[in-house]
Design a protein around this motif. Structure first.
Motif, mmCIF file in Angstrom:
data_model
loop_
_atom_site.group_PDB
_atom_site.id
_atom_site.type_symbol
_atom_site.label_atom_id
_atom_site.label_comp_id
_atom_site.label_asym_id
_atom_site.label_seq_id
_atom_site.Cartn_x
_atom_site.Cartn_y
_atom_site.Cartn_z
ATOM 1 N N THR A 212 -9.300 -69.928 -26.099
ATOM 2 C CA THR A 212 -7.992 -70.053 -26.739
ATOM 3 C C THR A 212 -7.012 -70.664 -25.732
ATOM 4 N N GLU A 213 -5.793 -70.855 -26.177
ATOM 5 C CA GLU A 213 -4.722 -71.378 -25.314
ATOM 6 C C GLU A 213 -4.334 -70.398 -24.213
ATOM 7 N N GLU A 214 -4.673 -69.123 -24.384
ATOM 8 C CA GLU A 214 -4.229 -68.106 -23.438
ATOM 9 C C GLU A 214 -5.367 -67.646 -22.532
ATOM 10 N N GLU A 215 -5.247 -67.947 -21.258
ATOM 11 C CA GLU A 215 -6.279 -67.551 -20.294
ATOM 12 C C GLU A 215 -6.499 -66.034 -20.274
ATOM 13 N N VAL A 216 -5.409 -65.294 -20.450
ATOM 14 C CA VAL A 216 -5.506 -63.830 -20.432
ATOM 15 C C VAL A 216 -6.445 -63.342 -21.543
ATOM 16 N N VAL A 217 -6.282 -63.899 -22.720
ATOM 17 C CA VAL A 217 -7.132 -63.537 -23.857
ATOM 18 C C VAL A 217 -8.578 -63.965 -23.587
ATOM 19 N N ASN A 218 -8.738 -65.132 -22.999
ATOM 20 C CA ASN A 218 -10.079 -65.653 -22.720
ATOM 21 C C ASN A 218 -10.847 -64.747 -21.750
ATOM 22 N N ARG A 219 -10.119 -64.278 -20.735
ATOM 23 C CA ARG A 219 -10.761 -63.388 -19.757
ATOM 24 C C ARG A 219 -10.985 -61.986 -20.329
ATOM 25 N N TYR A 220 -10.067 -61.549 -21.178
ATOM 26 C CA TYR A 220 -10.125 -60.191 -21.750
ATOM 27 C C TYR A 220 -11.496 -59.903 -22.378
ATOM 28 N N VAL A 221 -12.015 -60.849 -23.118
ATOM 29 C CA VAL A 221 -13.309 -60.571 -23.770
ATOM 30 C C VAL A 221 -14.415 -60.327 -22.738
ATOM 31 N N THR A 222 -14.313 -60.953 -21.573
ATOM 32 C CA THR A 222 -15.371 -60.756 -20.570
ATOM 33 C C THR A 222 -15.291 -59.377 -19.913
ATOM 34 N N THR A 223 -14.078 -58.888 -19.695
ATOM 35 C CA THR A 223 -13.968 -57.563 -19.069
ATOM 36 C C THR A 223 -14.241 -56.446 -20.088
ATOM 37 N N VAL A 224 -13.920 -56.693 -21.358
ATOM 38 C CA VAL A 224 -14.295 -55.708 -22.388
ATOM 39 C C VAL A 224 -15.821 -55.652 -22.494
ATOM 40 N N ARG A 225 -16.441 -56.828 -22.442
ATOM 41 C CA ARG A 225 -17.903 -56.874 -22.529
ATOM 42 C C ARG A 225 -18.540 -56.126 -21.351
ATOM 43 N N TYR A 226 -17.927 -56.243 -20.167
ATOM 44 C CA TYR A 226 -18.415 -55.519 -18.985
ATOM 45 C C TYR A 226 -18.265 -54.005 -19.173
ATOM 46 N N LEU A 227 -17.135 -53.599 -19.714
ATOM 47 C CA LEU A 227 -16.908 -52.171 -19.984
ATOM 48 C C LEU A 227 -17.989 -51.636 -20.933
ATOM 49 N N ASP A 228 -18.267 -52.410 -21.975
ATOM 50 C CA ASP A 228 -19.293 -52.026 -22.949
ATOM 51 C C ASP A 228 -20.643 -51.802 -22.252
ATOM 52 N N GLU A 229 -20.972 -52.709 -21.335
ATOM 53 C CA GLU A 229 -22.237 -52.597 -20.589
ATOM 54 C C GLU A 229 -22.246 -51.330 -19.721
ATOM 55 N N SER A 230 -21.116 -51.030 -19.116
ATOM 56 C CA SER A 230 -21.053 -49.848 -18.244
ATOM 57 C C SER A 230 -21.266 -48.561 -19.049
ATOM 58 N N ILE A 231 -20.731 -48.530 -20.260
ATOM 59 C CA ILE A 231 -20.894 -47.332 -21.095
ATOM 60 C C ILE A 231 -22.335 -47.225 -21.596
ATOM 61 N N LYS A 232 -22.911 -48.372 -21.917
ATOM 62 C CA LYS A 232 -24.319 -48.378 -22.337
ATOM 63 C C LYS A 232 -25.207 -47.772 -21.243
ATOM 64 N N LYS A 233 -24.980 -48.228 -20.017
ATOM 65 C CA LYS A 233 -25.785 -47.724 -18.886
ATOM 66 C C LYS A 233 -25.542 -46.229 -18.659
ATOM 67 N N PHE A 234 -24.312 -45.814 -18.817
ATOM 68 C CA PHE A 234 -23.957 -44.399 -18.637
ATOM 69 C C PHE A 234 -24.696 -43.538 -19.663
ATOM 70 N N PHE A 235 -24.651 -43.946 -20.916
ATOM 71 C CA PHE A 235 -25.366 -43.201 -21.969
ATOM 72 C C PHE A 235 -26.854 -43.139 -21.648
ATOM 73 N N GLN A 236 -27.405 -44.268 -21.216
ATOM 74 C CA GLN A 236 -28.838 -44.300 -20.923
ATOM 75 C C GLN A 236 -29.177 -43.315 -19.798
ATOM 76 N N THR A 237 -28.354 -43.295 -18.761
ATOM 77 C CA THR A 237 -28.588 -42.360 -17.652
ATOM 78 C C THR A 237 -28.527 -40.916 -18.146
ATOM 79 N N LEU A 238 -27.536 -40.615 -18.969
ATOM 80 C CA LEU A 238 -27.423 -39.237 -19.477
ATOM 81 C C LEU A 238 -28.641 -38.878 -20.319
ATOM 82 N N LYS A 239 -29.127 -39.833 -21.110
ATOM 83 C CA LYS A 239 -30.341 -39.574 -21.901
ATOM 84 C C LYS A 239 -31.527 -39.308 -20.980
ATOM 85 N N ASP A 240 -31.687 -40.172 -19.969
ATOM 86 C CA ASP A 240 -32.811 -40.021 -19.029
ATOM 87 C C ASP A 240 -32.788 -38.665 -18.337
#
Ligand code: GP9
Ligand code: MN
Length: 400
Positions: A212-240
């Protein structure tokens, strides 16, 4: 005085006595609460360049109570305001943060209620320095037994960015502490990486930036995606480690990430036109309550962060009508009770009120002020009462 305190807290009682058959389904379970930094609800099930921004959360919502119409009610205290609402069910202050301005008040907070009910142990986990937002002092007043902060983690240049420890190592290193604390526990995790200005290293990038025209918005999706990955790994560890089954998980966004200034970029990203209805919708944060084994359900009842605590207590089978909170149980909340924002604006069933203008909630078109008037007294009253409780430290008179 004491009689003022009793009189003013009367309003907060005798509501939320309705029971549903979900009352107590998570009784006695450990609680893992994740305050997801700057996470807005629009990211759920949103694709960018054909890829999901939150693939893990999208799966999780299918097997969870997913409250899809929850508004960010924070003010200047940002993360600390969100924490304050979840823990106390009171409104934040109009200026500054309660954490900074009134840290030595008596509160009747979630750790207190849980301790009384089943001797829960309360711990909070965060990768930043412990004095940030005055947490080191405020967490004592809120009844936390333990605060794991930056000094308890291995933080290096390599594993940190922006405000500090990255979310993946944060959760990884937290698990060993979680294993050690007594059960049942209430463990609150505050993430950090998805914070303005949304900086990320190449090695942590799981999705391309948006365009998009806004760099902030463009970067936002990448850090949200990283957060999602961190929670996925956390859940997996708790399951293990066998720590998943006996836990109820509460995940919520703390407040917006994309401020009004970048609203055009957000509209461009998700293909929406600019109007007040859409703007207010963008103030929604996700609320996901996951009880392992429980069937998923999307709940479209409107509410705010202030409603998280009574909703959780309902699932835990703990009565909340005498807990001095402005929150409502979202499983029974009346759609026509306004969701109140700190600046006096609100969202009701069909109308919204912002900056002295009344709008149709669904199309954002201005309507006659009479449509909004019936709610104004409630809004004024609740904010005033909450301020009185905080500034007068009134709960010291009514909480044993
Ligand atoms: C800092 C973190 C972020 O410790 O809570 O604070 P915020 O700026 O979002 O309030
Ligand atoms: Mn925050």
């Amino acid at each position: 005085t004491e009689s003022d305190a009793v009189a003013s807290t009367k309003y907060l009682q005798s509501k939320d006595s309705k029971r549903t058959d979900l009352f107590g389904i998570a009784k006695g379970k450990n609680i893992v609460l994740i305050s997801m930094e700057s996470t807005q609800d629009f990211v759920i099930n949103q694709k960018v360049n054909g890829k999901e921004v939150t693939p893990f959360l999208n799966d999780l919502v299918k097997n969870s109570f997913y409250f899809s119409q929850i508004y960010d009610q924070t003010a200047q205290g940002k993360t600390s305001d969100a924490e304050f609402m979840v823990d106390t069910g009171l409104y934040p202050l109009a200026s500054g943060s309660v954490f900074v301005r009134r840290p030595e008040n008596t509160f009747y907070s979630l750790p207190h209620i849980l301790k009384e009910n089943k001797d829960y142990y309360a711990a909070t986990f965060h990768g930043n320095v412990r004095t940030f937002w005055n947490r080191d002092i405020m967490y004592d007043s809120l009844g936390y037994d333990k605060y794991f902060s930056k000094r308890d983690y291995q933080v290096t240049d390599d594993n940190s960015i922006n405000y500090g420890l990255k979310d993946i190592p944060f959760f990884q290193q937290s698990v060993e502490y979680l294993e050690e604390i007594p059960e049942p526990y209430y463990a609150k995790f505050l993430t950090l990486t998805n914070h303005f200005p949304f900086l990320l290293e190449e090695e942590d990038t799981f999705i391309d930036e948006a365009d998009t025209e806004e760099e902030v918005v463009n970067r936002y999706v990448t850090t949200v995606r990283y957060l999602d990955e961190s929670i996925k790994k956390f859940f997996q560890t708790l399951k293990d480690k066998g720590m998943y089954e006996d836990t109820v998980f509460v995940l919520h966004g703390d407040h917006y990430g994309i401020s009004e200034k970048y609203e055009d970029g957000l509209n461009e990203l998700i293909g929406e036109e600019e109007n007040m209805a859409n703007y207010m919708k963008h103030q929604q944060v996700p609320l996901i309550i996951h009880v392992p084994g429980q069937e998923g359900e999307t709940i479209t009842t409107q509410g705010g962060e202030i409603d998280i605590r009574p909703t959780l207590l309902h699932l835990l089978g703990i009565k909340s009508e005498n807990s001095f909170s402005f929150g409502h149980n979202l499983f029974t909340r009346d759609m026509d009770h306004p969701v109140i924002f700190r600046d006096g604006s609100f969202v009701a069933k069909d109308y919204l009120y912002k900056d002295n203008i009344c709008y149709d909630k669904n199309d954002g078109i201005m309507v006659n002020m009479q449509k909004c008037e019936p709610y104004m007294e409630t809004v004024r009253h609740e904010l005033e009462l909450s301020d009185n409780i905080i500034f007068g430290d009134l709960l010291r008179f009514v909480v044993e």
